[in-house]
Design a protein around this motif. Structure first.
Motif, PDB file in Angstrom:
ATOM      1  N   GLY A 135      10.491 -19.730 -16.175  1.00 20.16           N
ATOM      2  CA  GLY A 135       9.078 -19.515 -15.835  1.00 20.16           C
ATOM      3  C   GLY A 135       8.853 -19.350 -14.346  1.00 20.16           C
ATOM      4  O   GLY A 135       8.083 -18.484 -13.912  1.00 20.16           O
ATOM      5  N   LEU A 136       9.527 -20.162 -13.538  1.00 22.62           N
ATOM      6  CA  LEU A 136       9.392 -20.032 -12.086  1.00 22.62           C
ATOM      7  C   LEU A 136       9.928 -18.701 -11.590  1.00 22.62           C
ATOM      8  O   LEU A 136       9.326 -18.060 -10.724  1.00 22.62           O
ATOM      9  N   LEU A 137      11.032 -18.269 -12.142  1.00 20.38           N
ATOM     10  CA  LEU A 137      11.603 -16.982 -11.750  1.00 20.38           C
ATOM     11  C   LEU A 137      10.661 -15.837 -12.108  1.00 20.38           C
ATOM     12  O   LEU A 137      10.373 -14.963 -11.279  1.00 20.38           O
ATOM     13  N   VAL A 138      10.133 -15.856 -13.326  1.00 14.68           N
ATOM     14  CA  VAL A 138       9.221 -14.801 -13.776  1.00 14.68           C
ATOM     15  C   VAL A 138       7.915 -14.831 -12.977  1.00 14.68           C
ATOM     16  O   VAL A 138       7.427 -13.791 -12.513  1.00 14.68           O
ATOM     17  N   ALA A 139       7.345 -16.017 -12.789  1.00 16.28           N
ATOM     18  CA  ALA A 139       6.081 -16.136 -12.053  1.00 16.28           C
ATOM     19  C   ALA A 139       6.234 -15.659 -10.613  1.00 16.28           C
ATOM     20  O   ALA A 139       5.364 -14.958 -10.086  1.00 16.28           O
ATOM     21  N   THR A 140       7.343 -16.011  -9.992  1.00 13.03           N
ATOM     22  CA  THR A 140       7.572 -15.572  -8.613  1.00 13.03           C
ATOM     23  C   THR A 140       7.661 -14.060  -8.537  1.00 13.03           C
ATOM     24  O   THR A 140       7.115 -13.438  -7.628  1.00 13.03           O
ATOM     25  N   TYR A 141       8.324 -13.443  -9.505  1.00 11.81           N
ATOM     26  CA  TYR A 141       8.380 -11.981  -9.539  1.00 11.81           C
ATOM     27  C   TYR A 141       6.982 -11.383  -9.715  1.00 11.81           C
ATOM     28  O   TYR A 141       6.618 -10.423  -9.033  1.00 11.81           O
ATOM     29  N   LEU A 142       6.203 -11.914 -10.634  1.00 15.97           N
ATOM     30  CA  LEU A 142       4.877 -11.351 -10.918  1.00 15.97           C
ATOM     31  C   LEU A 142       3.945 -11.407  -9.709  1.00 15.97           C
ATOM     32  O   LEU A 142       3.031 -10.600  -9.592  1.00 15.97           O
ATOM     33  N   TYR A 143       4.179 -12.352  -8.811  1.00 13.86           N
ATOM     34  CA  TYR A 143       3.356 -12.464  -7.599  1.00 13.86           C
ATOM     35  C   TYR A 143       4.029 -11.855  -6.372  1.00 13.86           C
ATOM     36  O   TYR A 143       3.516 -11.977  -5.259  1.00 13.86           O
ATOM     37  N   SER A 144       5.162 -11.194  -6.547  1.00 15.47           N
ATOM     38  CA  SER A 144       5.878 -10.608  -5.412  1.00 15.47           C
ATOM     39  C   SER A 144       5.137  -9.378  -4.877  1.00 15.47           C
ATOM     40  O   SER A 144       4.324  -8.771  -5.560  1.00 15.47           O
ATOM     41  N   ILE A 145       5.455  -9.020  -3.661  1.00 14.66           N
ATOM     42  CA  ILE A 145       4.790  -7.917  -2.972  1.00 14.66           C
ATOM     43  C   ILE A 145       5.581  -6.635  -3.201  1.00 14.66           C
ATOM     44  O   ILE A 145       6.793  -6.590  -2.974  1.00 14.66           O
ATOM     45  N   THR A 146       4.892  -5.577  -3.643  1.00 14.71           N
ATOM     46  CA  THR A 146       5.556  -4.294  -3.863  1.00 14.71           C
ATOM     47  C   THR A 146       5.127  -3.230  -2.850  1.00 14.71           C
ATOM     48  O   THR A 146       5.716  -2.166  -2.795  1.00 14.71           O
ATOM     49  N   GLY A 147       4.108  -3.520  -2.061  1.00 11.34           N
ATOM     50  CA  GLY A 147       3.631  -2.581  -1.055  1.00 11.34           C
ATOM     51  C   GLY A 147       2.209  -2.902  -0.653  1.00 11.34           C
ATOM     52  O   GLY A 147       1.614  -3.873  -1.128  1.00 11.34           O
ATOM     53  N   TYR A 148       1.676  -2.064   0.218  1.00 11.07           N
ATOM     54  CA  TYR A 148       0.308  -2.237   0.708  1.00 11.07           C
ATOM     55  C   TYR A 148      -0.397  -0.884   0.644  1.00 11.07           C
ATOM     56  O   TYR A 148       0.224   0.143   0.865  1.00 11.07           O
ATOM     57  N   THR A 149      -1.685  -0.909   0.369  1.00 12.41           N
ATOM     58  CA  THR A 149      -2.482   0.313   0.337  1.00 12.41           C
ATOM     59  C   THR A 149      -3.718   0.096   1.205  1.00 12.41           C
ATOM     60  O   THR A 149      -4.402  -0.922   1.067  1.00 12.41           O
ATOM     61  N   VAL A 150      -3.975   1.052   2.095  1.00  8.17           N
ATOM     62  CA  VAL A 150      -5.190   1.015   2.895  1.00  8.17           C
ATOM     63  C   VAL A 150      -6.124   2.085   2.350  1.00  8.17           C
ATOM     64  O   VAL A 150      -5.797   3.276   2.350  1.00  8.17           O
ATOM     65  N   GLU A 151      -7.266   1.648   1.845  1.00  7.93           N
ATOM     66  CA  GLU A 151      -8.295   2.554   1.338  1.00  7.93           C
ATOM     67  C   GLU A 151      -9.484   2.525   2.286  1.00  7.93           C
ATOM     68  O   GLU A 151      -9.525   1.724   3.219  1.00  7.93           O
ATOM     69  N   ALA A 152     -10.461   3.357   2.023  1.00  2.67           N
ATOM     70  CA  ALA A 152     -11.625   3.456   2.898  1.00  2.67           C
ATOM     71  C   ALA A 152     -12.355   2.126   3.052  1.00  2.67           C
ATOM     72  O   ALA A 152     -12.822   1.795   4.139  1.00  2.67           O
ATOM     73  N   ASP A 153     -12.425   1.348   1.973  1.00  2.00           N
ATOM     74  CA  ASP A 153     -13.200   0.114   2.032  1.00  2.00           C
ATOM     75  C   ASP A 153     -12.378  -1.157   1.862  1.00  2.00           C
ATOM     76  O   ASP A 153     -12.923  -2.253   1.950  1.00  2.00           O
ATOM     77  N   MET A 154     -11.068  -1.037   1.637  1.00  2.00           N
ATOM     78  CA  MET A 154     -10.272  -2.250   1.482  1.00  2.00           C
ATOM     79  C   MET A 154      -8.797  -2.045   1.746  1.00  2.00           C
ATOM     80  O   MET A 154      -8.299  -0.926   1.720  1.00  2.00           O
ATOM     81  N   VAL A 155      -8.139  -3.172   2.011  1.00  2.00           N
ATOM     82  CA  VAL A 155      -6.684  -3.233   2.117  1.00  2.00           C
ATOM     83  C   VAL A 155      -6.213  -3.926   0.843  1.00  2.00           C
ATOM     84  O   VAL A 155      -6.741  -4.975   0.467  1.00  2.00           O
ATOM     85  N   ILE A 156      -5.233  -3.332   0.187  1.00  2.00           N
ATOM     86  CA  ILE A 156      -4.741  -3.880  -1.078  1.00  2.00           C
ATOM     87  C   ILE A 156      -3.283  -4.291  -0.914  1.00  2.00           C
ATOM     88  O   ILE A 156      -2.461  -3.515  -0.427  1.00  2.00           O
TER      89      ILE A 156
END
Length: 159
Positions: free
Chosen positions: A49-70
């Motif tokens: 569960g810890l391994l799976v949960a850590t993966y699900l919350y891992s960072i895959t990239g960043y997106t800058v849009e007109a009104d927000m940073v994702i």
């Protein structure tokens, strides 16, 4: 605009070791006759569960849009309104020296959670490496990201 967030070698090593150790731990739990079935189930569920949960919350990239940073993640994205951002800049390695994790993940799939140091104070990290630091101050909170191209990321945010 999308920005890559690639894992550092340290993150890759920690993640690989974890993927090797969890099956070993599960095997050891299963083959230990002194453990009850319920205790085995709890231990295996915790490790996997810890391994799976850590993966699900891992960072895959960043997106800058007109009104927000994702902050892109497998489970759900973190959205930061650009109107809430009062400061954005690249941080130096010197400013990030002696950063310590106070609650979160420190290398498995990246660095996520609460960190602090004497230069910046409390921070929330959505990072995949311990370099290329970008600071966003939004809603009075310090948020640290680590895009592959920090200068381009800051330029996209503009003034």
């Amino acid at each position: 605009m999308k920005f890559k967030a690639t894992a550092s070698n340290t993150v890759k090593v920690i993640t690989t070791i974890s993927f090797l150790l969890v099956p070993l731990a599960v095997y050891t739990i299963i083959t230990t006759p002194e453990l009850t079935t319920a205790y085995r189930a709890v231990l295996i569920t915790t490790f996997v569960g810890l391994l799976v949960a850590t993966y699900l919350y891992s960072i895959t990239g960043y997106t800058v849009e007109a009104d927000m940073v994702i902050v892109n993640r497998p489970l759900y994205n973190v959205k930061i309104k650009r109107s809430d951002i009062t400061e954005h800049r690249v941080l130096t390695d010197e400013e990030m020296k002696w950063s310590i994790r106070t609650f979160g993940v420190g290398g498995l799939f990246g660095y996520q959670g609460r960190f602090t140091n004497s230069n910046i104070g409390p921070m929330t990290w959505y990072a995949t490496r311990r370099s290329n630091y970008v600071l966003l101050v939004a809603g009075g909170k310090n948020i640290v990201l680590t895009p592959v191209e920090p200068q381009a990321f800051i330029a996209t945010l503009g003034n």
